[in-house]
Design an enzyme around this catalytic site. Sequence first.
Site, short mmCIF file in Angstrom:
data_model
loop_
_atom_site.label_atom_id
_atom_site.label_comp_id
_atom_site.label_asym_id
_atom_site.label_seq_id
_atom_site.Cartn_x
_atom_site.Cartn_y
_atom_site.Cartn_z
N SER A 195 37.06 54.44 37.89
CA SER A 195 37.03 54.02 39.32
C SER A 195 38.60 53.44 39.91
O SER A 195 38.57 53.28 40.97
CB SER A 195 36.11 52.70 39.26
OG SER A 195 37.03 51.73 38.32
N ASP A 233 38.49 43.24 44.09
CA ASP A 233 37.36 41.81 43.12
C ASP A 233 37.58 41.77 41.87
O ASP A 233 39.59 41.25 41.82
CB ASP A 233 36.34 43.55 43.44
CG ASP A 233 36.68 44.31 42.53
OD1 ASP A 233 37.58 44.74 41.66
OD2 ASP A 233 35.21 45.33 42.80
N HIS A 264 39.84 45.81 40.58
CA HIS A 264 40.04 46.55 40.93
C HIS A 264 41.39 46.66 42.22
O HIS A 264 41.27 45.19 42.79
CB HIS A 264 39.07 47.47 41.87
CG HIS A 264 37.88 48.23 41.01
ND1 HIS A 264 36.76 47.15 40.97
CD2 HIS A 264 37.58 49.17 40.30
CE1 HIS A 264 35.43 47.90 39.94
NE2 HIS A 264 37.44 49.16 39.35
#
Length: 614
Positions: A34, A281, A284
């Site tokens: 991610s 978050d 990330h």
Amino acid sequence: MKRLLKPLAAACLLASSHPLYAAPYSALYVFGDSLSDAGWFADADGPAGATTRFTNRVGPTYQDGSGEIFGPVAPMLLGSALGLSGPGLGPANSVDGGNNWAVGGYRTDEILDAISGPGGYLASTGGRADPNALYYLTGGGNDFLQFRVTDTASAQAAAGRLVDSVEVLQQAGARYTMVWLLPDIGLTPNFYGGGLQGFVSSLGADFNNELVRQLAALDANVIPLNIPLNLSEILSDPGRYGLIADRDTVIGTCFDGCSNPNPVHGINGTDPDPTKLLFNDSVHPTIAGQRLIADYAYSLLAAPWEMTLLPEMALGTLRGHQDQLRAQWLADWESWQGVGQWRAFVNGGGQRLDYDLHGGNADGNGYSLNFGGSYRIDEAWRIGLAAGLYEQNLKAGAADSDYDLRSYLGTAFAQYQHNRWWGDISATVGRLEYDDLKRKFSIGPATNSEKGDTDGDLWAFSGRFGYDIAQPGSQWHLSPFLSADYVHIDVDGYAESGQRSTALTFADQERKSKRLGVGLQGLYDLSPNTRLFGEVAVEREYENDASELRMSLNSLPGIDFELPGYRPDDRSLRGHLGVSQRLGNGLSLRGSYSYRHADDEAQHGLNLSLSLDI
């Protein structure tokens, strides 16, 4: 009003902070999780056709359902800075078929499968990797978050799988592979201040130690990104990088989606602004964090474009030295001193160099002092010596890196003129001193620099042979000629100071130049004491391959890598124009302008000279 200005600030972050020039790499291929996912999954809460990226939306509201897309991740920003843009930076599962194979949630085994598995990258290319592309790998975080890493052995195994991905690409033909070291997961809002912080950080160190050990032993060209060290440098002074100034708040809070959203700059805070926060978050980065990573990667890739200009600076100095001598010789055409006599000269001048780079122009100014003399052996031959001191400064790249060179040059020459035939040969040696080399680059809003110094030397041979089509004693002369030049330049390797994540060690550089040329020189005597003279020539460079520079991070000395640098032009046009005035009693004053031009470089010079028969 402030809230309305936030989208503009975000747009400035999304746009590349570097000028776009011809890309040094054919494409950028991305594999990972991610942290690099360009949009593998559909964005159910965004505009039609939008995809999810694991960072904040662009604003002004940053809310799901607002019609705002997610900002780009680091490899997308890096690709744009490298001159690559468009669908190629998007996900590989898009309609346009991008080159980003990173998928949110992927573990190291899944990253390997995305490269070499049945539906992976190599399957789509017939098993061959583009040797001119840049490959970018992240991975390992999800092995921790999905509890596949629980001890040192499992951390080392995960690192080994990431190395396997590098090796598969290398065996398929990849020449440039950039690999992240895993950031310290303990320094994320998900773990910071909790009971597992120390345990997770320790296993992360085990992962990175094994990754570095195996990469150092791998027969591949790997560019490591020391993300943990870079992150610690940012956290030591977060305000300098545009973040809120308190380190604990930067690590322990997020914009949205963690247990401790920032009360001021979080999505529901009093002043929502993800560019002030490192984390979007619990794990990330925000768009600000993604920019910091992209800029760090770019600083390493851009370094050889600038450092390979060091020998080009020396070559420019040598050419200026040769141009001054040739102007001196042409001004003396059929006006040599008497047989058995000396003629001394002193010459002062300045020059300007301009180069086109992938990351912006490089240009600089210099000045010189030359002196020497010639001795006439007989009616047809004259020999001489010349020495020169040159100071040259060059500013390069988007952040105006600053490079200084002092050169000491010595030349021995011989000239021939008889029955319209003429020629000259020269041999030059030089000492090069590069002091106060300051490589500058942007990391977010901050401009950082790394410093060092080095030395070098050069030697060169030059020869010309021509025929004067005018009658001896004419008021004018015109001579076509052929020329040949050979130059050998060595610049010693050196290490930039310190152990910062951006500090580099550079290997020795060798630059050779082999040129053949054809030209025309001429002169016109306005009066017995005043002469106009000039020369123009076209030269072909036979050493015009792109340079490659070997380097390593000071913080990771066991992993060295080679990256492309400056590529010389294969053809150039040069010339000079001047005037000579006899002042009497064997004293003459001369002034000249010289010019050299190729597709990606230009050189200008102005010179003023006095000569005296003694």
